[in-house]
Design a protein around this motif. Structure first.
Motif, PDB file in Angstrom:
ATOM      1  N   UNK A  11      -9.005  29.793  21.827  1.00  0.00           N
ATOM      2  CA  UNK A  11      -8.772  28.900  20.708  1.00  0.00           C
ATOM      3  C   UNK A  11      -7.650  27.927  20.974  1.00  0.00           C
ATOM      4  N   UNK A  12      -7.486  27.008  20.054  1.00  0.00           N
ATOM      5  CA  UNK A  12      -6.432  26.019  20.159  1.00  0.00           C
ATOM      6  C   UNK A  12      -5.900  25.662  18.793  1.00  0.00           C
ATOM      7  N   UNK A  13      -4.674  25.172  18.776  1.00  0.00           N
ATOM      8  CA  UNK A  13      -4.021  24.755  17.539  1.00  0.00           C
ATOM      9  C   UNK A  13      -3.343  23.424  17.801  1.00  0.00           C
ATOM     10  N   UNK A  14      -3.625  22.430  16.971  1.00  0.00           N
ATOM     11  CA  UNK A  14      -2.981  21.129  17.026  1.00  0.00           C
ATOM     12  C   UNK A  14      -2.243  20.989  15.699  1.00  0.00           C
ATOM     13  N   UNK A  15      -0.911  20.744  15.748  1.00  0.00           N
ATOM     14  CA  UNK A  15      -0.152  20.791  14.504  1.00  0.00           C
ATOM     15  C   UNK A  15       0.992  19.783  14.467  1.00  0.00           C
ATOM     16  N   UNK A  16       1.448  19.535  13.248  1.00  0.00           N
ATOM     17  CA  UNK A  16       2.687  18.796  12.998  1.00  0.00           C
ATOM     18  C   UNK A  16       3.691  19.823  12.500  1.00  0.00           C
ATOM     19  N   UNK A  17       4.973  19.565  12.730  1.00  0.00           N
ATOM     20  CA  UNK A  17       6.004  20.518  12.298  1.00  0.00           C
ATOM     21  C   UNK A  17       7.144  19.776  11.619  1.00  0.00           C
ATOM     22  N   UNK A  18       7.848  20.492  10.764  1.00  0.00           N
ATOM     23  CA  UNK A  18       9.066  19.988  10.127  1.00  0.00           C
ATOM     24  C   UNK A  18      10.045  21.152  10.064  1.00  0.00           C
ATOM     25  N   UNK A  19      11.278  20.893  10.538  1.00  0.00           N
ATOM     26  CA  UNK A  19      12.307  21.936  10.565  1.00  0.00           C
ATOM     27  C   UNK A  19      13.542  21.484   9.790  1.00  0.00           C
ATOM     28  N   UNK A  20      14.311  22.468   9.336  1.00  0.00           N
ATOM     29  CA  UNK A  20      15.620  22.251   8.728  1.00  0.00           C
ATOM     30  C   UNK A  20      16.599  23.152   9.468  1.00  0.00           C
ATOM     31  N   UNK A  21      17.670  22.567   9.991  1.00  0.00           N
ATOM     32  CA  UNK A  21      18.652  23.334  10.764  1.00  0.00           C
ATOM     33  C   UNK A  21      19.541  24.139   9.817  1.00  0.00           C
TER      34      UNK A  21
ATOM     35  N   UNK B 114      21.897  26.257  11.345  1.00  0.00           N
ATOM     36  CA  UNK B 114      23.115  26.138  12.150  1.00  0.00           C
ATOM     37  C   UNK B 114      22.701  25.643  13.541  1.00  0.00           C
ATOM     38  N   UNK B 115      23.593  25.706  14.521  1.00  0.00           N
ATOM     39  CA  UNK B 115      23.277  25.190  15.851  1.00  0.00           C
ATOM     40  C   UNK B 115      22.153  25.949  16.558  1.00  0.00           C
ATOM     41  N   UNK B 116      21.904  27.199  16.146  1.00  0.00           N
ATOM     42  CA  UNK B 116      20.920  28.020  16.844  1.00  0.00           C
ATOM     43  C   UNK B 116      19.670  28.350  16.041  1.00  0.00           C
ATOM     44  N   UNK B 117      19.688  28.166  14.731  1.00  0.00           N
ATOM     45  CA  UNK B 117      18.581  28.621  13.890  1.00  0.00           C
ATOM     46  C   UNK B 117      18.030  27.471  13.044  1.00  0.00           C
ATOM     47  N   UNK B 118      16.685  27.351  13.055  1.00  0.00           N
ATOM     48  CA  UNK B 118      15.982  26.378  12.223  1.00  0.00           C
ATOM     49  C   UNK B 118      14.876  27.107  11.469  1.00  0.00           C
ATOM     50  N   UNK B 119      14.596  26.677  10.257  1.00  0.00           N
ATOM     51  CA  UNK B 119      13.428  27.159   9.527  1.00  0.00           C
ATOM     52  C   UNK B 119      12.523  25.959   9.291  1.00  0.00           C
ATOM     53  N   UNK B 120      11.239  26.215   9.107  1.00  0.00           N
ATOM     54  CA  UNK B 120      10.338  25.097   8.909  1.00  0.00           C
ATOM     55  C   UNK B 120       8.932  25.519   8.578  1.00  0.00           C
ATOM     56  N   UNK B 121       8.018  24.571   8.760  1.00  0.00           N
ATOM     57  CA  UNK B 121       6.602  24.814   8.501  1.00  0.00           C
ATOM     58  C   UNK B 121       5.784  24.067   9.538  1.00  0.00           C
ATOM     59  N   UNK B 122       4.667  24.687   9.919  1.00  0.00           N
ATOM     60  CA  UNK B 122       3.698  24.073  10.815  1.00  0.00           C
ATOM     61  C   UNK B 122       2.431  23.840  10.006  1.00  0.00           C
TER      62      UNK B 122
ATOM     63  N   UNK C 232      18.846  27.103  26.619  1.00  0.00           N
ATOM     64  CA  UNK C 232      17.512  26.531  26.794  1.00  0.00           C
ATOM     65  C   UNK C 232      16.376  27.524  26.548  1.00  0.00           C
ATOM     66  N   UNK C 233      16.675  28.679  25.977  1.00  0.00           N
ATOM     67  CA  UNK C 233      15.647  29.664  25.639  1.00  0.00           C
ATOM     68  C   UNK C 233      15.459  29.690  24.130  1.00  0.00           C
ATOM     69  N   UNK C 234      14.210  29.928  23.689  1.00  0.00           N
ATOM     70  CA  UNK C 234      13.987  30.039  22.252  1.00  0.00           C
ATOM     71  C   UNK C 234      12.948  31.110  21.965  1.00  0.00           C
ATOM     72  N   UNK C 235      13.003  31.595  20.742  1.00  0.00           N
ATOM     73  CA  UNK C 235      11.948  32.452  20.222  1.00  0.00           C
ATOM     74  C   UNK C 235      11.605  31.910  18.846  1.00  0.00           C
ATOM     75  N   UNK C 236      10.337  32.023  18.491  1.00  0.00           N
ATOM     76  CA  UNK C 236       9.878  31.498  17.209  1.00  0.00           C
ATOM     77  C   UNK C 236       9.016  32.553  16.547  1.00  0.00           C
ATOM     78  N   UNK C 237       9.169  32.704  15.243  1.00  0.00           N
ATOM     79  CA  UNK C 237       8.326  33.627  14.480  1.00  0.00           C
ATOM     80  C   UNK C 237       7.629  32.823  13.396  1.00  0.00           C
ATOM     81  N   UNK C 238       6.302  32.969  13.329  1.00  0.00           N
ATOM     82  CA  UNK C 238       5.497  32.222  12.368  1.00  0.00           C
ATOM     83  C   UNK C 238       4.506  33.179  11.710  1.00  0.00           C
TER      84      UNK C 238
END
Length: 165
Positions: free
Chosen positions: A89-99, A101-109, A145-151
């Motif tokens: 499968x594949x996913x094509x998306x737009x995203x919006x984030x709100x910071x 702090x310097x390391x954590x953002x929340x948002x929606x895809x 330069x490393x990240x993890x994301x939970x959705x």
């Protein structure tokens, strides 16, 4: 096959959008997703007629890229994966984030997912053969330069890891 053509079209559309977005937004962050884990909350997995559980909760072969404008925190992304029914499968998306702090953002895809058979999709989300709409709340944690994301995609919680280029 039709699936290969659809995947090729998804790649072509994404690369075009990616190029346009990058050219217009020189101050953009690029994230490459190189894997992840999936768990389905409140579910033991789908059992087919042979008694085989097809939710592959630890083997979804996730690979993706996302470009996010540093100022607006608006982005475009694409993921390729094996879904929980074993379909490519594949996913094509737009995203919006709100910071936060310097390391954590929340948002929606929000975007379009390809690769689920008609009976695997909620009728209200279907927009075509094996296509459906997707909206997912998300959080991204970055360290250097490393990240993890939970959705959250419905009852599927997806944790991905990757690098920021």
């Amino acid at each position: 096959t039709m699936k290969s053509l659809s995947n090729a079209a998804t790649v072509a559309i994404f690369l075009t959008m990616f190029s346009m977005f990058t050219i217009q937004n020189a101050s953009a962050d690029s994230y490459v997703t190189i894997g992840g884990l999936v768990s389905h909350v409140g579910s033991d997995g789908y059992t087919d007629q042979k008694g085989f559980h097809t939710y592959n909760e630890r083997n979804n072969n996730i690979l993706g890229i996302e470009v996010v404008n540093e100022e607006t925190q608006v982005g475009l992304g694409s993921l390729w994966f094996s879904n929980s029914y074993g379909n490519e499968g594949g996913l094509l998306y737009a995203s919006k984030y709100w910071k936060l702090n310097d390391n954590v953002k929340v948002g929606a895809l929000g975007g379009v997912v390809y690769g689920y058979k008609d009976w695997q999709i909620n009728d209200r989300l279907r927009i075509g053969n094996e296509l459906h709409v997707m909206v997912a709340p998300t959080a991204k944690v970055q360290y250097e330069n490393l990240f993890t994301q939970i959705s959250a995609y419905g009852n599927a919680v997806v944790v991905t890891i990757g690098i920021k280029l």
